[in-house]
Motif scaffolding. Structure first.
Motif, mmCIF file in Angstrom:
data_model
loop_
_atom_site.group_PDB
_atom_site.id
_atom_site.type_symbol
_atom_site.label_atom_id
_atom_site.label_comp_id
_atom_site.label_asym_id
_atom_site.label_seq_id
_atom_site.Cartn_x
_atom_site.Cartn_y
_atom_site.Cartn_z
ATOM 1 N N TYR A 243 0.830 -1.209 0.000
ATOM 2 C CA TYR A 243 0.000 0.000 0.000
ATOM 3 C C TYR A 243 0.865 1.260 0.000
ATOM 4 C CZ TYR A 243 -3.816 3.111 1.564
ATOM 5 O OH TYR A 243 -4.749 4.126 1.679
ATOM 6 N N ASP A 244 1.827 1.309 0.921
ATOM 7 C CA ASP A 244 2.688 2.490 1.013
ATOM 8 C C ASP A 244 3.501 2.687 -0.264
ATOM 9 O OD1 ASP A 244 1.761 2.949 3.566
ATOM 10 O OD2 ASP A 244 3.492 2.051 4.567
ATOM 11 N N ALA A 245 4.001 1.575 -0.823
ATOM 12 C CA ALA A 245 4.820 1.675 -2.037
ATOM 13 C C ALA A 245 3.996 2.176 -3.214
ATOM 14 C CB ALA A 245 5.440 0.320 -2.359
ATOM 15 N N MET A 246 2.775 1.695 -3.358
ATOM 16 C CA MET A 246 1.947 2.110 -4.495
ATOM 17 C C MET A 246 1.508 3.563 -4.363
ATOM 18 S SD MET A 246 2.022 -0.309 -6.610
ATOM 19 C CE MET A 246 0.864 0.444 -7.750
ATOM 20 N N LYS A 247 1.193 3.998 -3.161
ATOM 21 C CA LYS A 247 0.824 5.398 -2.971
ATOM 22 C C LYS A 247 2.019 6.310 -3.275
ATOM 23 C CE LYS A 247 -3.404 4.607 -1.412
ATOM 24 N NZ LYS A 247 -4.654 5.148 -1.938
ATOM 25 N N SER A 248 3.212 5.868 -2.867
ATOM 26 C CA SER A 248 4.422 6.647 -3.144
ATOM 27 C C SER A 248 4.693 6.707 -4.643
ATOM 28 C CB SER A 248 5.610 6.026 -2.407
ATOM 29 O OG SER A 248 6.802 6.711 -2.704
ATOM 30 N N ARG A 249 4.525 5.589 -5.329
ATOM 31 C CA ARG A 249 4.750 5.571 -6.781
ATOM 32 C C ARG A 249 3.759 6.480 -7.495
ATOM 33 N NH1 ARG A 249 7.062 0.234 -9.156
ATOM 34 N NH2 ARG A 249 8.225 -0.641 -7.426
ATOM 35 N N ALA A 250 2.508 6.463 -7.062
ATOM 36 C CA ALA A 250 1.519 7.347 -7.671
ATOM 37 C C ALA A 250 1.925 8.805 -7.510
ATOM 38 C CB ALA A 250 0.145 7.103 -7.038
ATOM 39 N N ARG A 251 2.429 9.140 -6.333
ATOM 40 C CA ARG A 251 2.874 10.505 -6.079
ATOM 41 C C ARG A 251 4.040 10.878 -6.996
ATOM 42 N NH1 ARG A 251 3.700 9.729 -1.215
ATOM 43 N NH2 ARG A 251 1.655 10.330 -0.385
ATOM 44 N N GLU A 252 4.931 9.923 -7.242
ATOM 45 C CA GLU A 252 6.070 10.174 -8.135
ATOM 46 C C GLU A 252 5.628 10.464 -9.564
ATOM 47 O OE1 GLU A 252 8.478 6.717 -7.719
ATOM 48 O OE2 GLU A 252 9.136 7.222 -5.674
ATOM 49 N N PHE A 253 4.467 9.943 -9.954
ATOM 50 C CA PHE A 253 3.925 10.233 -11.284
ATOM 51 C C PHE A 253 3.062 11.491 -11.283
ATOM 52 C CE2 PHE A 253 4.874 5.701 -12.160
ATOM 53 C CZ PHE A 253 5.530 5.863 -13.372
ATOM 54 N N GLY A 254 3.126 12.263 -10.211
ATOM 55 C CA GLY A 254 2.383 13.517 -10.135
ATOM 56 C C GLY A 254 0.917 13.348 -9.814
ATOM 57 N N ARG A 255 0.544 12.201 -9.266
ATOM 58 C CA ARG A 255 -0.848 11.941 -8.963
ATOM 59 C C ARG A 255 -1.156 12.167 -7.493
ATOM 60 N NH1 ARG A 255 -2.640 6.140 -10.973
ATOM 61 N NH2 ARG A 255 -4.590 7.014 -10.166
ATOM 62 N N ASP A 256 -2.405 12.475 -7.209
ATOM 63 C CA ASP A 256 -2.899 12.456 -5.834
ATOM 64 C C ASP A 256 -3.021 10.993 -5.425
ATOM 65 O OD1 ASP A 256 -4.374 12.427 -3.496
ATOM 66 O OD2 ASP A 256 -5.953 13.756 -4.223
ATOM 67 N N PRO A 257 -2.278 10.538 -4.420
ATOM 68 C CA PRO A 257 -2.322 9.109 -4.063
ATOM 69 C C PRO A 257 -3.708 8.594 -3.712
ATOM 70 C CG PRO A 257 -0.476 10.190 -2.995
ATOM 71 C CD PRO A 257 -1.303 11.275 -3.614
ATOM 72 N N SER A 258 -4.594 9.471 -3.259
ATOM 73 C CA SER A 258 -5.943 9.025 -2.897
ATOM 74 C C SER A 258 -6.755 8.600 -4.113
ATOM 75 C CB SER A 258 -6.681 10.126 -2.137
ATOM 76 O OG SER A 258 -6.993 11.220 -2.992
ATOM 77 N N THR A 259 -6.290 8.942 -5.319
ATOM 78 C CA THR A 259 -7.018 8.555 -6.530
ATOM 79 C C THR A 259 -6.609 7.169 -7.024
ATOM 80 O OG1 THR A 259 -5.408 9.604 -8.022
ATOM 81 C CG2 THR A 259 -7.240 10.967 -7.230
ATOM 82 N N LEU A 260 -5.710 6.496 -6.319
ATOM 83 C CA LEU A 260 -5.348 5.119 -6.632
ATOM 84 C C LEU A 260 -5.832 4.241 -5.479
ATOM 85 C CD1 LEU A 260 -3.890 3.058 -8.447
ATOM 86 C CD2 LEU A 260 -1.796 3.534 -7.143
ATOM 87 N N LYS A 261 -6.862 3.460 -5.716
ATOM 88 C CA LYS A 261 -7.475 2.649 -4.673
ATOM 89 C C LYS A 261 -6.821 1.264 -4.642
ATOM 90 C CE LYS A 261 -10.384 6.037 -4.162
ATOM 91 N NZ LYS A 261 -10.245 6.976 -3.032
ATOM 92 N N ILE A 262 -6.390 0.836 -3.458
ATOM 93 C CA ILE A 262 -5.733 -0.461 -3.281
ATOM 94 C C ILE A 262 -6.746 -1.428 -2.678
ATOM 95 C CG2 ILE A 262 -3.745 -1.674 -2.345
ATOM 96 C CD1 ILE A 262 -3.061 0.631 -4.280
#
Length: 440
Positions: A243-262
């Motif tokens: 969960y933490d890794a995917m939210k961090s990766r989303a942020r690296e792509f300029g995304r709001d991590p809350s828009t990626l649901k795990i």
């Protein structure tokens, strides 16, 4: 306030291999009314979506359990007419489809369902599929994901090919503004696609995109392009790390991590007491499917069933070097995590976590405890439910677990919108061709 997301995997008669043996009609998995009943129960429980897995080949032993035979988007079109709110998610392979046809198919489903469609983009890993499409074997893992990256980009561009303002509907003038309908003129290493689609943007703008890969390329693709991830973590520690890794990766792509649901998978066996739930599971195990479960565990570990001592823990050398094994790397890692944490024998592991998803066996309160613990402590945004038997296992969840989750203040009492994006709290993306796209 952050809200839990729940969907149900309509895995034929149920996730347990013996589920069909409990049905009055063993062939219910071929009946549209079976799936409509499941979807109506999901909607009564205000679940976000129903989901259909798919493998375009005969993977299951037909003597043991039902096959994944019905084509998912066709089946979901039939379900759409029987429901009004629950989302409709289907798996379709980027390895054995073309972007144009797939984009049109899911856009059509989104129109037909008034904005409830989702595409689970997968790269087929089962070698049984390749000969069905004229290939001697599957393309390599990296090649499949290289194609998938480009595939998803092309599909999204096609979904954007009509501006939202392209439809005019002037009875004395034009039906549509041709200047607001765009070719995408894509040229890449895998595809050459001119576009546009032959139909306007769908109610969601773009159907929701789900990704289920657990390998490094799969996680990159999900972090960059997906709205949700069907995850395969069997332990809380692994779930939290993922969960933490995917939210961090989303942020690296300029995304709001809350828009990626795990959304990890969760297999459920529910009864009024824990003893009754475990007895229910044991009865299903006795009905059948043990050999199938052992074969599935072996496949996820990349070994033969004969290599496993069923009455001893899986040895570490079989859990190591999973990146070198064939099959789903995400499922293999999930199985290994369960094996290391639980101290289970190979037989016990096969009957619980051999498929790569966590089992929750117990009372409604115990099931809710597991869900709440993962949700509140940053290991999941929700779950993809896999009841032991369908529809009865889902009905028990909706009637007894959902009220408990609502009492705890983490799950909705009613739908607040109509589209799947609204259920997920996701914005409707503008077409990239709109003059205001990207402004602000």
């Amino acid at each position: 306030m952050r809200q839990l997301h729940l969907g149900v995997n309509m895995y034929n008669a149920g996730i347990h291999a013996a589920a069909w043996r409990t049905h009055d009609d063993p062939f219910a998995y071929l009946d549209i009314d079976h799936y409509r009943a499941i979807a109506r129960i999901a909607e009564r429980g205000t679940l976000d979506a129903v989901f259909l897995a798919d493998i375009p080949g005969l993977r299951e032993d037909p003597r043991v359990r039902p096959t994944l035979g019905l084509e998912p988007t066709v089946l979901l079109t039939g379900i759409a007419s029987a429901t009004t709110h629950t989302g409709l998610a289907a798996t379709a392979s980027t390895t054995f489809n073309d972007p144009y046809n797939l984009a049109r198919r899911f856009s059509s489903l989104d129109h037909i369902s008034r904005g409830r469609a989702a595409w689970n983009a997968v790269t087929t890993y089962d070698p049984v599929v390749a000969p069905n499409f004229g290939l001697p074997e599957l393309p390599g893992h990296d090649d499949r994901y290289g194609r998938a990256e480009e595939f998803v980009d092309v599909v999204n561009a096609l979904w954007d090919s009509w501006e939202d303002s392209a439809l005019v509907g002037d009875r004395r003038g034009d039906l549509a503004d041709a200047d607001r309908i765009h070719t995408i003129d894509h040229r890449g290493p895998h595809f050459s696609v001119r576009g546009p689609l032959p139909l306007p943007r769908s109610p969601q703008g773009r159907p929701v995109v789900v990704q289920a890969g657990g390998s490094e390329p799969g996680k990159r693709l999900a972090a960059r392009t997906a709205d949700a991830v069907f995850a395969a973590q069997t332990t809380f520690a692994d779930g939290k790390t993922f969960y933490d890794a995917m939210k961090s990766r989303a942020r690296e792509f300029g995304r709001d991590p809350s828009t990626l649901k795990i959304l990890p998978g969760l297999c459920t066996v529910i009864a009024s007491t824990e003893a009754e739930a475990r007895s229910r599971k044991a009865e299903l195990d006795e009905l059948g499917g043990q050999e199938w479960a052992i074969a599935r565990l072996a496949a996820n570990l990349g070994v033969s069933p004969e290599d496993l001592d069923l009455d001893a823990p899986v040895p570490e050398h079989l859990l190591a070097n999973l990146d070198e094994k064939r099959g789903s790397r995400g499922f293999a890692r999930a199985v290994a995590g369960y094996a290391r944490e639980g101290g289970l024998t190979a037989r016990e592991l096969a009957l619980l976590g051999g498929g790569g998803h966590r089992y929750a066996i117990g009372t409604p309160e115990q099931i809710a405890d597991t869900i709440e613990h993962w949700f509140r402590n940053g290991a999941a945004d929700g779950f993809s439910l896999m009841p032991d038997v369908l529809p009865s296992g889902l009905e028990t969840f909706v009637d007894h677990v959902v009220p408990e989750l609502r009492r705890r203040g983490i799950f909705r009492h009613d739908y607040s919108g109509r589209t799947l994006r609204e259920h997920f709290g996701l914005p409707r993306p503008p077409s990239r061709y709109e003059p205001t796209a990207g402004v602000g």
